[in-house]
Design an enzyme around this catalytic site. Structure first.
Site, PDB file in Angstrom:
ATOM      1  N   LYS A   8       0.848  -1.222  -0.220  1.00 21.31           N
ATOM      2  CA  LYS A   8      -0.048  -0.053  -0.026  1.00 21.31           C
ATOM      3  C   LYS A   8       0.921   1.133  -0.065  1.00 21.31           C
ATOM      4  CE  LYS A   8      -3.577  -1.862  -1.016  1.00 21.31           C
ATOM      5  NZ  LYS A   8      -4.494  -1.353  -2.114  1.00 21.31           N
TER       6      LYS A   8
HETATM    7  N1  PMP Z   1      -2.964  -7.842   2.312  1.00 23.87           N
HETATM    8  C1  PMP Z   1      -2.452  -6.892   3.172  1.00 23.87           C
HETATM    9  C2  PMP Z   1      -1.812  -7.106   4.381  1.00 23.87           C
HETATM   10  C3  PMP Z   1      -3.464  -5.772   3.136  1.00 23.87           C
HETATM   11  O1  PMP Z   1      -3.010  -4.725   3.965  1.00 23.87           O
HETATM   12  C4  PMP Z   1      -4.138  -5.227   1.921  1.00 23.87           C
HETATM   13  C5  PMP Z   1      -4.679  -4.015   1.765  1.00 23.87           C
HETATM   14  N2  PMP Z   1      -5.921  -3.796   2.529  1.00 23.87           N
HETATM   15  C6  PMP Z   1      -4.349  -6.373   0.970  1.00 23.87           C
HETATM   16  C7  PMP Z   1      -3.667  -7.634   1.163  1.00 23.87           C
HETATM   17  C8  PMP Z   1      -5.421  -6.384  -0.374  1.00 23.87           C
HETATM   18  O2  PMP Z   1      -5.060  -5.274  -1.050  1.00 23.87           O
HETATM   19  P1  PMP Z   1      -6.082  -4.426  -1.918  1.00 23.87           P
HETATM   20  O3  PMP Z   1      -6.545  -3.505  -0.792  1.00 23.87           O
HETATM   21  O4  PMP Z   1      -5.489  -3.752  -2.977  1.00 23.87           O
HETATM   22  O5  PMP Z   1      -7.164  -5.341  -2.367  1.00 23.87           O
END
Ligand code: PMP
Length: 304
Positions: free
Chosen positions: A43
């Site tokens: 992120k």
């Molecule tokens: N894994 C983790 C540890 C995350 O923090 C996130 C983001 N919430 C994701 C996966 C999933 O990513 P996305 O929000 O882009 O679907």
């Protein structure tokens, strides 16, 4: 290499072949190791894109307050991106999310506002919107609906994967969905580039993409309560719903066998990649994403 800011370390993460598991002959599972971003997760890519775009479009100035509902990693990414501008930060976090992520957000100057775990991410979004109405010159990036979220991954992660594969496309791309930004951006990228790439989404039990009811789960960072507005059904060739037990099993295995200290959403992604490997012809290349590291979940007994 001398760098001037940590933001220069965002992206261009390593891709590792994960060996030591039972796979059809010459099949490879390759994982993008997103914990090597400076804030420790996938992120960071989004944080910098959200802040830079908001400045460029004149939506925020140096006096603005950024308010965002987050499980933590997007907050850390936003915090790093906001640092050089001195922006004020308020992150709305459901109580259940790890204390380590909350500490990292706090040290970057963020105020944390908690919402009850039972209200899920929806409760955090509602609270963030209510705060935004009260606080002057505030901006809510709203990762759960902002098209900049998938665009970030369309522009960075998709092309990086092809580059890591020396210009080839994988046979299958497997990624977890929390906001759905990572999956949507990269799935769109691959669907536009090559009809042959399967794009496969991973969720925990208690997430709705595979047709289940929303409910609690321990796997942190993935799981959706309603269909993400920027995700298209035609990008989803398959949904793998992975139990907490299986996700945490592989989280531990990847540490012990491969030296990878990854979080539980990575364990879930790997469990799904293994299932995908069994359905594809031998010799296939499957690319997945390990979104963050385990050290931000030690207080939650990630290796129990
Ligand atoms: N894994 C983790 C540890 C995350 O923090 C996130 C983001 N919430 C994701 C996966 C999933 O990513 P996305 O929000 O882009 O679907």
């Amino acid at each position: 290499m001398i760098i001037q800011t940590v933001n220069e370390l965002i992206g261009q993460t390593p891709m590792m072949e994960i060996k030591g598991y039972d796979l059809p002959e010459n099949t490879r599972i390759l994982a993008k190791l997103e914990q090597f971003n400076p804030g420790g997760s996938i992120k960071d890519r989004l944080g910098v894109k959200l802040i830079d775009t908001a400045f460029k479009e004149g939506i925020i100035n140096k006096e603005s307050t950024i308010i965002e509902p987050t499980a933590g990693n997007t907050g850390i990414g936003l915090g790093l991106a906001a640092m050089s501008y001195g922006l004020k930060l308020i992150f709305v976090v459901p109580e259940k999310f790890s204390i380590e992520k909350q500490e990292l957000m706090r040290v970057l100057g963020a105020e944390i506002v908690h919402t009850p775990t039972e209200e899920g991410i929806k409760g955090a979004v509602a609270k963030a919107k209510a705060l935004g109405e009260k606080i002057e010159n505030s901006y809510l990036p709203l990762q759960f609906e902002n098209p900049i979220n998938p665009l970030t991954y369309y522009e960075t992660l998709g092309p990086e994967i092809v580059n890591d594969l020396d210009g080839q496309y994988p046979d299958s791309f497997v990624a977890g969905a929390g906001s759905g930004g990572t999956f949507s951006g990269v799935a769109q990228y691959f669907k536009e580039q090559s009809e042959s790439v399967r794009t496969v989404v991973v969720e925990p039990e208690g997430s709705i993409l595979g047709g289940g009811e929303p409910g609690p789960h321990e796997t942190e960072g993935i799981g959706v309560e309603s269909f993400p507005p920027f995700m298209k059904k035609e990008w989803i060739d398959q949904v793998y719903t992975i139990s907490d037990e299986e996700a945490f099993y592989y989280t531990k295995e990847l540490a012990r066998k491969n030296g990878l200290f990854i979080g539980s959403s990575s364990g879930a992604a790997f469990a799904a990649a293994l299932k995908e490997a069994q359905t594809l012809p031998a010799g296939s290349t499957i690319v997945t994403v390990f979104p963050d590291g385990s050290e931000r979940y030690l207080s939650k007994n990630i290796y129990k």
